[in-house]
Scaffold this motif. Structure first.
Motif, PDB file in Angstrom:
ATOM      1  N   ASP A   1      -7.738  -8.627  -0.876  1.00 32.21           N
ATOM      2  CA  ASP A   1      -6.532  -8.808  -1.269  1.00 32.21           C
ATOM      3  C   ASP A   1      -5.793  -8.633  -0.194  1.00 32.21           C
ATOM      4  OD1 ASP A   1      -7.708  -9.991  -3.743  1.00 32.21           O
ATOM      5  OD2 ASP A   1      -6.243  -8.607  -5.022  1.00 32.21           O
ATOM      6  N   PHE A   2      -6.096  -7.521   0.275  1.00 28.76           N
ATOM      7  CA  PHE A   2      -5.338  -7.303   1.431  1.00 28.76           C
ATOM      8  C   PHE A   2      -5.438  -7.969   2.633  1.00 28.76           C
ATOM      9  CE2 PHE A   2      -3.467  -3.871  -1.815  1.00 28.76           C
ATOM     10  CZ  PHE A   2      -1.746  -3.862  -1.641  1.00 28.76           C
ATOM     11  N   VAL A   3      -6.857  -8.710   2.666  1.00 32.09           N
ATOM     12  CA  VAL A   3      -7.686  -8.436   4.040  1.00 32.09           C
ATOM     13  C   VAL A   3      -7.200  -9.765   4.140  1.00 32.09           C
ATOM     14  CG1 VAL A   3     -10.198  -8.801   4.228  1.00 32.09           C
ATOM     15  CG2 VAL A   3      -9.517  -7.094   3.566  1.00 32.09           C
ATOM     16  N   LEU A   4      -7.000  -9.883   2.774  1.00 33.92           N
ATOM     17  CA  LEU A   4      -6.915 -11.938   2.494  1.00 33.92           C
ATOM     18  C   LEU A   4      -4.847 -11.561   3.342  1.00 33.92           C
ATOM     19  CD1 LEU A   4      -6.658 -14.873   2.290  1.00 33.92           C
ATOM     20  CD2 LEU A   4      -5.701 -13.657   0.094  1.00 33.92           C
ATOM     21  N   SER A   5      -4.479 -11.211   3.163  1.00 30.24           N
ATOM     22  CA  SER A   5      -3.252 -11.124   3.890  1.00 30.24           C
ATOM     23  C   SER A   5      -3.417 -10.920   5.312  1.00 30.24           C
ATOM     24  CB  SER A   5      -2.191 -10.556   2.659  1.00 30.24           C
ATOM     25  OG  SER A   5      -1.949 -10.817   1.199  1.00 30.24           O
TER      26      SER A   5
ATOM     27  N   ALA B   1     -12.752  -4.740   3.492  1.00 29.73           N
ATOM     28  CA  ALA B   1     -13.370  -3.796   2.226  1.00 29.73           C
ATOM     29  C   ALA B   1     -14.281  -3.223   2.300  1.00 29.73           C
ATOM     30  CB  ALA B   1     -12.947  -5.182   1.358  1.00 29.73           C
ATOM     31  N   ILE B   2     -14.383  -2.120   2.303  1.00 28.62           N
ATOM     32  CA  ILE B   2     -16.215  -1.239   2.160  1.00 28.62           C
ATOM     33  C   ILE B   2     -15.359  -1.003   0.746  1.00 28.62           C
ATOM     34  CG2 ILE B   2     -15.883  -0.759   4.589  1.00 28.62           C
ATOM     35  CD1 ILE B   2     -14.661   1.884   4.231  1.00 28.62           C
ATOM     36  N   GLY B   3     -15.934  -1.512  -0.094  1.00 27.11           N
ATOM     37  CA  GLY B   3     -16.242  -1.129  -1.524  1.00 27.11           C
ATOM     38  C   GLY B   3     -14.677  -2.267  -1.784  1.00 27.11           C
TER      39      GLY B   3
ATOM     40  N   LEU C   1       1.434  -1.602  -0.029  1.00 31.74           N
ATOM     41  CA  LEU C   1      -0.074  -0.604  -0.310  1.00 31.74           C
ATOM     42  C   LEU C   1       1.005   1.260   0.184  1.00 31.74           C
ATOM     43  CD1 LEU C   1      -2.667  -0.828   2.817  1.00 31.74           C
ATOM     44  CD2 LEU C   1      -3.083  -0.558  -0.024  1.00 31.74           C
ATOM     45  N   TYR C   2       2.287   1.025   1.101  1.00 32.10           N
ATOM     46  CA  TYR C   2       2.776   1.892   1.166  1.00 32.10           C
ATOM     47  C   TYR C   2       4.250   1.858   0.339  1.00 32.10           C
ATOM     48  CZ  TYR C   2      -0.986   4.681   2.945  1.00 32.10           C
ATOM     49  OH  TYR C   2      -2.698   4.656   2.995  1.00 32.10           O
ATOM     50  N   ALA C   3       5.190   2.408   0.166  1.00 31.55           N
ATOM     51  CA  ALA C   3       6.514   2.795   0.315  1.00 31.55           C
ATOM     52  C   ALA C   3       7.075   4.278   0.869  1.00 31.55           C
ATOM     53  CB  ALA C   3       7.085   2.410  -1.406  1.00 31.55           C
ATOM     54  N   TYR C   4       8.627   3.787   0.396  1.00 27.62           N
ATOM     55  CA  TYR C   4       9.138   4.668   1.101  1.00 27.62           C
ATOM     56  C   TYR C   4      10.262   5.573  -0.261  1.00 27.62           C
ATOM     57  CZ  TYR C   4       9.684   2.771   5.451  1.00 27.62           C
ATOM     58  OH  TYR C   4       8.981   1.858   6.672  1.00 27.62           O
TER      59      TYR C   4
END
Length: 593
Positions: free
Chosen positions: A126-130, A173-175, A66-69
Motif C-alpha cells: 500500500d505504501f508502494v502504491l502511494s 515490498a520485500i514481504g 509510517l512515522y509521526a512526531y
C-alpha cells in the motif's frame, strides 16, 4: 508536502493508541466531542495531491503514516507509527529497511469496499502504491518533488509509462510488512517524508471499487473514520472513533520537553500518561471562512480553541497578556513561534512580470510592508527578509532585503527604469483571490491593489475559492496571488524548495521561479547534512531569490491561540497531522459553561 496556507488572519493555528472496545475509558470517550475548524473548503481526499494544510489536517485524523512526531517533545522528533521501529540504514546511507506492524487494519464505515467494515491489514504494497502515485505523471501530484531524482528507478518507471504491475527497484515490498528503500544519493530529509499525508497508504480495493470517485470516500487506519451521514462538505466534516484502530496510549511524561511541561503542567502529564486514545469519540471540523463567525463560535463555546482575528486582537490581548474579561472566563492564551512565511507571488511565466526584474522590485517597494504588519498582524509577526524563517539553518538575522521595504520614490524610479514610467504601457494585472467570503482576505487584496495604484500599476481582483485557486496555480494561470507556507518538516530545505526551478507548479514552486544559480546552490545543499557550510549555501540561495523578487515578502508569524478551560491536553504543533486523538475535553465543564 506543498502545504499552502491561507493568509486570512493575524495568527495561523496551527504515536500512541484508541480505546479498547468495551473499556471504561472507551465508554467515557463516547460522550466527548472535540470542536475544531479549518478556514477553507477542503480538496478531495487524495494523499498524492494533498497540497494544503486544511485538507491535510482533517485527513491526518483518518490516515496514518509510517512515522509521526512525538506529541510532547518541544522539537520535532520522529517516532514509529505504522512502522515498528526506526529503519535499518546501510553503511553508505542509501538503503533503508522499514519493518511494519502486521496488525493495523483499514476501516470502511460504509461497508462497501470492505463489507464487514474491518478491512484487511495495511501492507507494504500500500505504501508502494502511494509512492508510485506520487511519481505517476497522470496523477499530476503536488508531492512529486519529494522524491524526484532520489529513489532508484522511480523516475525511469514514471518515464516508461508508470506501469503499476512493474516493480520499482528503489521502493519495493520485500514481504507483506517490509519496505526496502534505495536512494540514488544521500537524502537527509527522507524520513520526514514518511510522516506526511502524501505517503499515507491507500488500498487498491478502494480505487477499484469507486473508480474516479474514490477520493470522496476516504478509508484509513487512523484513530478516526469519516462519517458521511453527518458530514456536510463545505460546512463541516464529522469524524468518529475507529473501533478497530490499533490501541495507542498517551505518551510518557518523561518524553515532554521543558516548554510542554510548563504549558500542561507536570500533574496533568502524570495524570494522562498511559491513558488510552483517542479521548474524544467525535471530532467535528467546522469549515469557517469568515473570521468573525469563527470568533463568535469560539466565544459561544462552539469551538474549543481558536486563533484571534485581527479585528479582535487589540480588545483581547494587551501587552501580550489576555484582558481581565477573557481570563475571568477561564480562557488562556498560548503563544508560539511558527515555522512559516507569507508571501505575494508573481507568476514568472508571465511575459511581462516574469521577464522584468525591476518591475517586480518596484512593486515590492511600493508595498507597505510595515503598514501591512500593523493592520493585518497587529505587529505580532516579523517582516520576512527571505523565505527562510527564524529557527532554521540558513536564516541570517543580519540580512536586510533591499526590496522588502516601503519606498515610493525608489519604487517609481525602478518602474521608470523597467520601461514603464508611472505604469504607462502596462496592462491591468489580475490578482487571484482564494476566498470571497473572508473579509480579511478581501482587505488584504484591496490593500495590495491600493499600494500598486500609488505608482500607477493597475491590479484587479479575480474572485475564487480555495480549490479553484490551487487548480489555477497548478495550471500556471495565476498572474498574482498570495498564500503562506508552513513547514512540512523542520529543515530549511523545505522552504528553499519553494523557489527551486524543477518544482514549478503543480509542484510547490507557485511562482514558477527558475534561477540556475539558485538551483545549483539548492541542489548542492539538499544532499548535505545540516552544518555551517550548508547553512551558508542556503543563506546565499535565499538571498538570491529575495533580490530577484519572485515574491513580495510577507511575514513570519506567531501563533496566538485561545483555549477554553475545558480543553486539557493541547500542545501547539505546526508540523505533522493526526493530533486530534491527543486532545481531551471536560465535557461536563463545557456543558455547564
Amino acid at each position: 508536502m506543498k502545504k499552502l496556507i491561507l493568509v486570512l488572519s493575524i495568527i495561523c493555528l496551527s504515536a500512541a493508541f484508541t480505546f479498547a472496545e468495551g473499556s471504561a475509558e472507551g465508554a467515557a470517550a463516547m460522550d466527548k466531542q472535540l470542536n475544531r475548524y479549518v478556514i477553507a473548503k477542503l480538496q478531495p481526499f487524495d494523499p498524492a495531491d494533498m497540497t494544503d494544510l486544511y485538507t491535510s489536517q482533517v485527513y491526518g485524523d483518518i490516515g496514518e503514516a509510517l512515522y509521526a512526531y512525538n506529541y510532547l517533545a518541544d522539537t520535532y522528533v520522529l517516532k514509529p507509527e505504522v512502522a515498528k521501529s526506526m529503519p535499518k540504514v546501510s553503511a553508505d546511507g542509501l538503503t533503508y529497511t522499514i519493518e511494519m506492524h502486521n496488525d493495523i487494519y483499514y476501516y470502511d464505515p460504509l461497508m462497501e469496499v470492505f463489507p464487514k467494515g474491518k478491512g484487511r491489514n495495511v501492507m507494504a504494497k500500500d505504501f508502494v502504491l502511494s509512492v508510485k502515485r506520487l511519481a505517476d505523471p497522470d496523477t499530476e501530484s503536488g508531492g512529486w518533488w519529494l522524491y524526484e531524482g532520489y529513489i532508484k528507478g522511480l523516475d525511469d518507471w514514471a518515464a516508461a509509462g508508470a506501469d503499476y504491475s512493474k516493480e520499482v527497484e528503489g521502493f519495493k515490498a520485500i514481504g507483506d510488512y517490509t519496505i526496502q528503500l534505495t536512494l540514488t544519493k544521500p537524502y537527509p530529509q527522507i524520513l520526514y517524508t514518511f510522516a506526511m499525508p502524501f505517503t499515507y497508504p491507500v488500498p487498491q480495493e478502494l480505487i477499484d471499487y469507486y473508480g474516479d470517485e474514490w477520493k470522496n470516500y476516504p478509508i484509513g487506519s487512523g484513530a478516526y473514520y469519516y462519517d458521511h451521514a453527518e458530514s456536510i462538505p463545505g460546512t463541516k466534516h464529522v469524524l468518529r472513533a475507529n473501533p478497530y484502530w490499533k490501541a495507542m496510549k498517551f505518551p510518557a511524561a518523561s518524553t515532554a520537553g521543558p516548554a510542554t511541561t510548563a504549558k500542561l503542567g507536570s500533574a496533568v502529564l502524570k495524570e494522562y500518561e498511559g491513558k488510552e486514545l483517542p479521548f474524544c469519540n467525535t471530532v467535528v471540523w467546522n469549515v469557517i471562512e469568515e473570521s468573525s463567525v469563527q470568533w463568535l463560535k469560539f466565544l459561544n463555546g462552539e469551538l474549543d480553541y481558536s486563533s484571534i482575528p485581527k479585528d479582535n486582537f487589540d480588545s483581547t490581548v494587551i501587552q501580550n497578556e489576555l484582558t481581565p474579561a477573557m481570563t475571568a472566563k477561564g480562557i488562556t492564551l498560548d503563544v508560539n513561534p511558527t515555522l512559516d512565511v507569507t508571501y505575494h507571488f508573481f507568476n514568472m511565466d508571465h511575459p511581462i512580470l516574469g521577464q522584468n526584474t525591476k518591475l517586480r522590485q518596484a512593486m515590492s517597494m511600493a508595498y507597505d510592508h510595515e503598514k501591512a504588519l500593523e493592520i493585518f498582524y497587529n505587529n505580532t509577526a516579523t517582516n520576512a527578509q527571505t523565505l527562510i524563517p527564524p529557527g532554521l539553518g540558513g536564516y541570517d538575522p543580519n540580512y536586510k532585503n533591499p526590496y522588502a521595504t516601503y519606498n515610493l520614490a525608489k519604487a517609481k524610479q525602478l518602474l521608470a527604469e523597467a520601461g514603464y514610467p508611472d505604469g504607462k504601457g502596462l496592462p491591468t494585472f489580475k490578482y487571484q483571490m482564494y476566498s470571497t467570503s473572508s473579509t480579511t482576505h478581501r482587505q488584504m487584496v484591496e490593500f495590495y491593489i491600493e499600494n500598486m495604484s500609488k505608482i500607477g500599476i493597475k491590479v484587479e481582483a479575480v474572485a475564487g475559492d480555495w480549490p479553484t485557486f490551487l487548480e489555477r496555480i497548478d495550471n500556471h494561470e495565476v498572474e498574482l496571488g498570495g498564500v503562506a507556507w508552513g513547514a512540512d518538516y523542520p529543515d530549511a530545505q523545505n522552504f528553499l524548495q519553494l523557489n527551486y526551478g524543477p518544482n514549478a507548479a503543480p509542484g510547490p514552486n507557485s511562482a514558477n521561479y527558475d534561477n540556475p544559480k539558485f538551483n545549483e546552490l539548492y541542489e548542492k545543499g539538499a544532499y548535505m547534512q545540516q552544518s555551517p557550510e550548508r547553512d551558508k549555501l542556503y543563506a546565499e540561495a535565499a538571498q538570491i531569490a529575495a533580490e530577484d523578487v519572485c515574491w513580495i515578502m510577507g511575514v513570519h508569524r506567531l501563533s496566538y491561540a485561545l483555549e477554553h478551560p475545558w480543553l486539557k491536553t493541547r500542545v501547539f504543533r505546526d508540523i505533522g497531522a493526526g493530533y486530534s486523538k491527543y486532545l481531551d475535553i471536560d465535557a461536563e465543564m463545557r456543558d455547564a459553561k
